[in-house]
Design a protein around this motif. Structure first.
Motif, PDB file in Angstrom:
ATOM      1  N   LYS A   1      -0.900 -56.109  34.046  1.00 22.57           N
ATOM      2  CA  LYS A   1       0.049 -56.030  33.144  1.00 22.57           C
ATOM      3  C   LYS A   1       1.283 -57.292  33.573  1.00 22.57           C
ATOM      4  CE  LYS A   1      -0.005 -51.761  31.936  1.00 22.57           C
ATOM      5  NZ  LYS A   1      -0.261 -50.610  31.858  1.00 22.57           N
ATOM      6  N   PRO A   2       2.134 -57.767  32.407  1.00 23.69           N
ATOM      7  CA  PRO A   2       1.766 -58.102  31.441  1.00 23.69           C
ATOM      8  C   PRO A   2       0.507 -58.603  30.978  1.00 23.69           C
ATOM      9  CG  PRO A   2       3.877 -58.634  31.230  1.00 23.69           C
ATOM     10  CD  PRO A   2       3.095 -58.418  33.312  1.00 23.69           C
TER      11      PRO A   2
ATOM     12  N   LEU B   1      -2.037 -52.930  16.210  1.00 23.87           N
ATOM     13  CA  LEU B   1      -1.303 -54.404  15.543  1.00 23.87           C
ATOM     14  C   LEU B   1      -2.638 -55.488  15.662  1.00 23.87           C
ATOM     15  CD1 LEU B   1       1.039 -54.094  13.663  1.00 23.87           C
ATOM     16  CD2 LEU B   1       2.432 -54.819  15.576  1.00 23.87           C
TER      17      LEU B   1
ATOM     18  N   TYR C   1       2.623 -60.171  24.783  1.00 26.75           N
ATOM     19  CA  TYR C   1       1.769 -59.767  25.811  1.00 26.75           C
ATOM     20  C   TYR C   1       1.309 -58.413  25.760  1.00 26.75           C
ATOM     21  CZ  TYR C   1       2.041 -64.075  28.263  1.00 26.75           C
ATOM     22  OH  TYR C   1       1.724 -65.408  28.594  1.00 26.75           O
ATOM     23  N   LEU C   2       0.766 -57.833  26.376  1.00 31.10           N
ATOM     24  CA  LEU C   2       0.772 -56.115  25.941  1.00 31.10           C
ATOM     25  C   LEU C   2       1.594 -55.906  27.969  1.00 31.10           C
ATOM     26  CD1 LEU C   2      -2.352 -54.762  25.496  1.00 31.10           C
ATOM     27  CD2 LEU C   2      -0.499 -54.789  23.664  1.00 31.10           C
ATOM     28  N   PHE C   3       2.400 -55.364  27.118  1.00 28.61           N
ATOM     29  CA  PHE C   3       3.498 -54.997  29.439  1.00 28.61           C
ATOM     30  C   PHE C   3       4.362 -53.948  28.606  1.00 28.61           C
ATOM     31  CE2 PHE C   3       7.346 -54.637  26.545  1.00 28.61           C
ATOM     32  CZ  PHE C   3       7.270 -55.564  25.702  1.00 28.61           C
ATOM     33  N   ASP C   4       4.764 -53.224  29.803  1.00 29.37           N
ATOM     34  CA  ASP C   4       5.063 -51.300  29.340  1.00 29.37           C
ATOM     35  C   ASP C   4       6.323 -51.718  29.787  1.00 29.37           C
ATOM     36  OD1 ASP C   4       5.158 -51.911  32.655  1.00 29.37           O
ATOM     37  OD2 ASP C   4       3.093 -50.660  32.468  1.00 29.37           O
TER      38      ASP C   4
ATOM     39  N   ASP D   1       1.056 -49.360  21.336  1.00 26.18           N
ATOM     40  CA  ASP D   1       1.323 -49.466  19.470  1.00 26.18           C
ATOM     41  C   ASP D   1       1.066 -50.849  19.601  1.00 26.18           C
ATOM     42  OD1 ASP D   1       2.120 -47.401  18.931  1.00 26.18           O
ATOM     43  OD2 ASP D   1       4.057 -47.733  19.254  1.00 26.18           O
ATOM     44  N   MET D   2       0.901 -51.720  20.687  1.00 27.05           N
ATOM     45  CA  MET D   2       0.948 -53.300  20.352  1.00 27.05           C
ATOM     46  C   MET D   2      -0.571 -54.333  20.217  1.00 27.05           C
ATOM     47  SD  MET D   2       3.707 -54.957  22.496  1.00 27.05           S
ATOM     48  CE  MET D   2       3.233 -56.597  20.923  1.00 27.05           C
ATOM     49  N   ALA D   3      -1.320 -53.340  21.146  1.00 31.12           N
ATOM     50  CA  ALA D   3      -3.080 -53.288  20.907  1.00 31.12           C
ATOM     51  C   ALA D   3      -2.951 -53.146  19.775  1.00 31.12           C
ATOM     52  CB  ALA D   3      -3.027 -52.696  22.086  1.00 31.12           C
TER      53      ALA D   3
ATOM     54  N   ALA E   1       4.430 -49.128  14.016  1.00 33.39           N
ATOM     55  CA  ALA E   1       4.041 -50.182  15.487  1.00 33.39           C
ATOM     56  C   ALA E   1       4.512 -50.564  16.266  1.00 33.39           C
ATOM     57  CB  ALA E   1       2.378 -50.522  15.247  1.00 33.39           C
TER      58      ALA E   1
ATOM     59  N   LYS F   1       7.131 -62.858  28.171  1.00 38.75           N
ATOM     60  CA  LYS F   1       6.649 -61.656  27.790  1.00 38.75           C
ATOM     61  C   LYS F   1       6.646 -60.456  26.399  1.00 38.75           C
ATOM     62  CE  LYS F   1       4.140 -63.591  31.259  1.00 38.75           C
ATOM     63  NZ  LYS F   1       4.510 -63.976  32.492  1.00 38.75           N
TER      64      LYS F   1
ATOM     65  N   GLU G   1       1.871 -45.417  28.048  1.00 42.43           N
ATOM     66  CA  GLU G   1       3.244 -46.053  27.192  1.00 42.43           C
ATOM     67  C   GLU G   1       2.462 -46.407  26.231  1.00 42.43           C
ATOM     68  OE1 GLU G   1       6.172 -48.522  29.384  1.00 42.43           O
ATOM     69  OE2 GLU G   1       5.925 -47.912  31.224  1.00 42.43           O
TER      70      GLU G   1
ATOM     71  N   TYR H   1       6.671 -53.140  33.319  1.00 44.37           N
ATOM     72  CA  TYR H   1       7.037 -54.665  33.618  1.00 44.37           C
ATOM     73  C   TYR H   1       8.836 -54.879  33.365  1.00 44.37           C
ATOM     74  CZ  TYR H   1       7.626 -59.160  32.350  1.00 44.37           C
ATOM     75  OH  TYR H   1       8.010 -60.288  32.106  1.00 44.37           O
TER      76      TYR H   1
ATOM     77  N   ILE I   1       4.425 -48.001  23.769  1.00 42.19           N
ATOM     78  CA  ILE I   1       3.715 -49.221  23.392  1.00 42.19           C
ATOM     79  C   ILE I   1       3.099 -50.025  23.627  1.00 42.19           C
ATOM     80  CG2 ILE I   1       5.589 -50.397  25.781  1.00 42.19           C
ATOM     81  CD1 ILE I   1       7.318 -51.766  23.920  1.00 42.19           C
ATOM     82  N   VAL I   2       2.055 -49.989  24.563  1.00 39.76           N
ATOM     83  CA  VAL I   2       1.052 -51.206  25.147  1.00 39.76           C
ATOM     84  C   VAL I   2      -0.183 -50.371  23.814  1.00 39.76           C
ATOM     85  CG1 VAL I   2      -0.723 -50.973  26.425  1.00 39.76           C
ATOM     86  CG2 VAL I   2       1.654 -50.836  27.062  1.00 39.76           C
TER      87      VAL I   2
ATOM     88  N   GLU J   1       8.762 -49.234  19.059  1.00 41.05           N
ATOM     89  CA  GLU J   1       8.842 -48.928  20.755  1.00 41.05           C
ATOM     90  C   GLU J   1       8.720 -50.692  21.345  1.00 41.05           C
ATOM     91  OE1 GLU J   1       9.049 -48.051  23.656  1.00 41.05           O
ATOM     92  OE2 GLU J   1       9.792 -45.983  22.190  1.00 41.05           O
ATOM     93  N   PHE J   2       8.750 -51.611  20.761  1.00 34.53           N
ATOM     94  CA  PHE J   2       8.259 -52.870  20.758  1.00 34.53           C
ATOM     95  C   PHE J   2       9.848 -53.936  20.875  1.00 34.53           C
ATOM     96  CE2 PHE J   2       7.628 -57.762  19.363  1.00 34.53           C
ATOM     97  CZ  PHE J   2       7.710 -57.715  20.298  1.00 34.53           C
TER      98      PHE J   2
END
Lengths: 122, 856
Positions: free
Chosen positions: A104-105, A21, B55-58, A17-19, B573, B50, A12, B61, A14-15, B576-577
């Motif tokens: 996760k989360p 950043l 947090y890292l979430f997908d 991307d956020m990591a 980045a 969350k 995914e 979640y 989003i994971v 999506e978030f």
């Protein structure tokens, strides 16, 4: 001192991307991958200090990534994250020398602490 | 509000079946509603936490968390319907609508109303996505605030999809991520040559006919883009076409529609989306058809001057249509208004206004010289400035954030609103972009200084690129400082290559200015002579602070430069978030605040939080009504008629005794605190009545607080309706459930306090406030600090705090309840005081030490 580099694998976006950043904010170099296959290709070319990988992925999964990393670059630290907190898998992964295992989360701060510990920065 | 006859009817039927068994059953449902609400709120705060960025979430979640939340609120609603005898059937519909919107976000599916054209009065909150941000916000001004907005209708995203399907263009959308210039041009060409499906034409024909019948056959329209997400987190300012002054006919609207829709695929618009991380080809465009105002003057309002100062608002104005201002074509008038209690015009600068944009006779527009006699004349009188300022303030309050508003004035002096969107505020860390150093760095001559306006502050260095023609945008090398005669929203395609922008002419409220702020690109406009002073290729360093406080040095001043900006990468980045986080928009915001308000209706519930709030209030009412119907009937040995608690503090509280909560000899209408036998209520009252905690000293007491206080006092004398919207405590010897509302905030306490520790619990919830969100969050932080001392499990998000603790012995529960009573009194009006984080810690420490002074 050269920057530490981190590989993040999760199917995914989003994971990753956020990591990316948040790790970059701490001065790490980060590359992200959306599947195990492309990550393994990259691992043949480059050694990473830390690999953060999702466990459950279609095709090459986190355990396979872990085994390959340990074979190619035994010094690389592997951290596993997964939405399915499955104890058996966790035990198997730990036996295979995974550094840490997070459901996760996962709180980014905790992940960062784990990475710092692994790299001896703490 | 429900009609009085309904109350009478249910009152009658209630009396007939008014048995204590009825009340017992209702109490059971009441508790189930509270339980469901509490679970929902806990899940809501957890989700907020969350998805909040820590947090890292997908997506798994988000889906599972939302499913749990939906189950909890559905439970609550089921019990609520039982409790209220299905009195509010609209709530289920609202919940379904909210669920539909969330599911659509979770599964990336399309809106489903199926409507192709909607007139503005038909646009409700759940249609926001289908009509796009611009249509929705403008319709809100007319529908919710009753502000003057021209007659308008929206062509929805459903119509967009239909048009693409009809012309076989959907596949081309899928190929968009790989499309080059040629492919984009090809797609635009295909759109312009596209045919309209029959039902689309029919819907449009009906709308056009309606408009002509209202405005006459000579009316003309502005056809404007209103893409999904346009004017949301990102403005897309000036990225899409607007076609002005077209005849109100099907053929003309269709031609303009195609032009506007094709602009979604312009190079600049695609570049903008790419920089923000959008999946190309997914964004859909709705279109707005807005009757043209024959504008004598127009302009823009920023309700926070410069995107920084919330205490002032800035209005720009120029003669003719607003295009002159938003495209930065002319130097406009600028009026600054101080907001405060009374609006005051504090600064007025008359711009040169050399050019103006006007409607040509039949259709279309043209740019021409402003007649010299008009140039130096102010476009607005002070009275008009203040009228605009007042309405702009109302708009800001409605949307709860600073706004960027377009307005126009017609020949008769009537003011109209044409657009409103969130104004991007400068981030606090950007504000530290240091003031100019007192001395010029050695070896660097000052090239330009002080003339013009800083749009986005920052420090940047690079080579000057003197732009003579827009075609040259494609040739700008990376790291350039763009210097141009006047600004253009088309500059966006060059932003990845730019370190800064400086223009000779321009206004800080233009589209380009909005975009530069979004991308944190240091920018100065109206600098006068930049193109004349600077050489192409010259190396320069810009230090822009604020207002006209800026300077351009010759050469690269390394000492000034900080780390390279990564804003564009950061936004990509976060895309999506953000998308996941959007789900919370349908869950967490609270719109229903005052139960005495006309707007406190099931129809006004837009979020899960609104539903919870509404159900809580009406559940209490239903229970009180049930108790009243029984009069002095007995339940579990208690007297169930609601009675007023006589308190020496400004709190109105009705007590309903469910069993042994009040002394037998207590009065029928009124009881004294000493007659309370309910252990938990007595403990809370002991706290609330502790000398000193009830702040009596003169505090900035708000009108709203005063007003709601009076309303409640009036209610008590108003006979049967008295129990509407009251503070109510339901008590038995061991149990207390109490809701206390002060002005805009709400305390909820549910506790059981028996001899068996494992049955005991305290649940405490606090939400709301009237002060700024930062102050409200500080009040929450203070309460959390205190409650944490007692071992509460706490969840806090924004201005909501939820705390629970259980398994304690009776004396311990009593001790904590007394502290909570003190806390309720102590914090009642505290938010207005909490101007700094340190104050929070100081007052928390004092409170815990038994010192209840709030003066610093």
């Amino acid at each position: 001192m050269a920057k530490h580099n981190i590989m993040v694998i999760d199917d995914e976006k989003i994971v990753g991307d956020m990591a990316k950043l948040s790790f970059e904010q701490d001065g790490y170099e980060v590359e992200t991958f959306l599947n195990g296959e492309s990550a393994l290709e990259r691992l043949k070319e480059k050694r990473f200090d830390v690999v953060v990988t999702d466990l459950k992925m279609k095709g090459v999964d986190g355990l396979e990534v872990l085994r390959t990393v340990k074979k190619l670059h035994p010094g690389t630290v592997v951290i596993m994250i997964t939405a399915f907190a499955n104890l058996d898998v966790a035990i198997e992964a730990l036996r295979d020398d995974v550094h840490d295992f997070f459901p996760k989360p996962v709180k980014i701060k905790e992940l960062k602490t784990s990475i710092k510990k692994a790299l001896g920065d703490l | 509000m429900t009609p009085a006859w309904w109350d009478k009817l249910t009152g009658l039927s209630g009396r007939r079946q008014g048995t204590s068994a009825d009340l017992a059953a209702r109490f059971h449902f009441f508790q189930a509603v509270l339980d469901g609400n509490n679970r929902t709120l806990e899940l809501m705060t957890e989700m907020g936490e969350k998805l909040g960025g820590d947090y890292l979430f997908d997506v798994n979640y988000t889906r599972s968390a939302y499913a749990a939340l939906f189950a909890a609120i559905s439970d609550s609603l089921r019990n609520f319907n039982q409790l209220t005898d299905d009195r509010y059937p609209e709530l289920a519909k609202t919940l379904n609508r909210i669920d539909g919107l969330v599911q659509r976000m979770l599964t990336n599916t399309e809106p489903a109303s199926g409507r192709l054209v909607l007139f503005y009065p038909e646009i409700t909150w759940d249609l926001a996505d289908e009509v796009g941000g611009k249509n929705y916000h403008l319709a809100e001004l007319a529908n919710a605030l009753h502000l003057p907005v021209p007659e308008s209708f929206a062509i929805t995203t459903t119509a967009f999809t239909l048009f693409f399907r009809h012309n076989g263009l959907e596949e081309r959308l899928a190929e968009l991520p790989r499309a080059d210039e040629g492919a984009l041009a090809g797609l635009r060409g295909a759109i312009l040559a596209g045919e309209f499906p029959e039902e689309f034409t029919a819907a449009l024909a009906a709308a056009v006919a309606t408009l002509r019948s209202r405005l006459g056959s000579t009316a003309t329209l502005a056809v404007r883009s209103s893409a999904e997400e346009e004017d949301g987190d990102f403005s897309f300012a000036g990225q899409f076409e607007t076609v002005l002054n077209i005849p109100c006919t099907v053929a003309a609207v269709q031609a303009a529609y195609k032009e506007v829709v094709a602009s979604l695929f312009q190079t600049n618009a695609i570049s903008y989306q790419r920089q923000l991380g959008y999946d190309l080809g997914r964004l859909k465009m709705a279109v707005g058809c807005v009757a043209m105002v024959a504008a004598q003057a127009s302009g823009v309002i920023f309700t926070a001057a410069g995107g920084r100062d919330r205490s002032r608002l800035a209005i720009s104005a120029a003669w003719g249509l607003g295009k002159a201002v938003v495209d930065g074509l002319t130097d406009a008038d600028l009026y600054t208004v101080a907001k405060g209690d009374e609006l005051r015009l504090v600064a007025r600068r008359i711009g040169a206004k050399a050019q103006m944009v006007v409607n040509t006779g039949a259709s279309g527009i043209e740019t021409k010289e402003t007649p010299p006699a008009q140039q130096q004349v102010a476009c607005l009188s002070e009275k008009e400035v203040l009228a605009l300022a007042q309405q702009a303030t109302a708009i800001e309050e409605h949307f709860k954030c600073p706004q960027d508003i377009e307005w126009a004035k017609d020949a008769a002096g009537r003011l109209f609103f044409l657009q409103t969107r969130p104004l991007r505020m400068e981030e606090p860390e950007e504000a530290t972009a240091s003031a100019l150093p007192p001395e010029t760095p050695t070896g660097h001559a000052v090239l330009l200084r002080g003339q013009g306006v800083v749009v986005q502050r920052g420090i940047a260095a690079g080579s000057v690129f003197l732009l003579r023609h827009l075609d040259e945008l494609e040739r700008i090398p990376k790291g350039s400082i763009l210097v141009a005669g006047h600004d253009s929203p088309l500059f966006v395609q060059a932003i990845p290559f730019l370190h800064a922008i400086i223009t000779d002419v321009g206004v800080p409220t233009s589209h380009m200015a909005s975009i530069c702020r979004e991308f944190n690109l240091p920018t100065v406009v109206n600098a006068g002579s930049a193109t004349a002073t600077l050489r192409h290729g010259q190396e320069v360093t810009l230090h822009a602070n604020e207002g006209s406080d800026w300077v351009l040095y010759e050469g690269i001043v390394h000492g000034l430069l900080r780390q390279e900006k990564q804003t564009a990468a950061k936004m990509r980045a976060l895309y999506e978030f953000r998308r996941q986080k959007y789900i919370m928009r349908h869950i967490a915001p609270l719109h229903l605040i005052n139960p005495l308000d006309q707007e406190f209706t099931p129809e006004k519930c837009q979020t899960i939080h609104d539903l919870i709030r509404f159900m809580h209030e009406k559940a209490v009412q239903a229970l009180v009504a049930s108790a009243e119907r029984q009069g002095r009937g007995r339940l579990f040995g208690g007297q169930t008629g609601p009675r007023k608690l006589a308190l020496p503090i400004p709190v109105e509280l009705l007590v309903i005794d469910l069993g042994d909560g009040l002394r037998k000899a207590a009065g029928k209408k009124e009881v004294e605190p000493a007659q309370v036998e309910s252990v938990p209520l007595a403990a809370v009252l002991a706290g609330m009545l502790t000398p000193g905690v009830w702040q009596q000293e003169a505090m900035a007491l708000r009108g709203a607080d005063l007003f709601s206080g009076m309303m409640r006092a009036a209610d008590l004398t108003a006979g049967n309706e008295a129990t509407l919207a009251h503070n109510v405590a339901l008590v038995s010897r061991d149990y207390l459930n109490m809701g206390l509302r002060f002005g805009y905030h709400f305390n909820m306490l549910d506790c059981y306090c028996s001899e068996t520790p494992r049955n005991n619990h305290i649940y405490f919830r606090f939400v709301g406030g009237a002060a700024a969100i930062t102050n409200r969050s500080r009040r929450i932080a203070l309460m959390a600090m205190v409650l944490a001392e007692y071992g509460f499990a706490l969840k806090a998000k924004g201005d909501l705090l939820v705390g629970r603790i259980s398994g304690l012995s009776r004396p311990e529960i009593e001790r904590i309840l007394t502290q909570i009573g003190r806390l309720i009194g102590f914090t009642r009006q505290l938010d207005a005081r909490l101007e700094a984080d340190e104050t929070v810690r100081l007052l928390a420490r004092r409170f815990l030490a038994g010192d209840y002074r709030v003066a610093l």
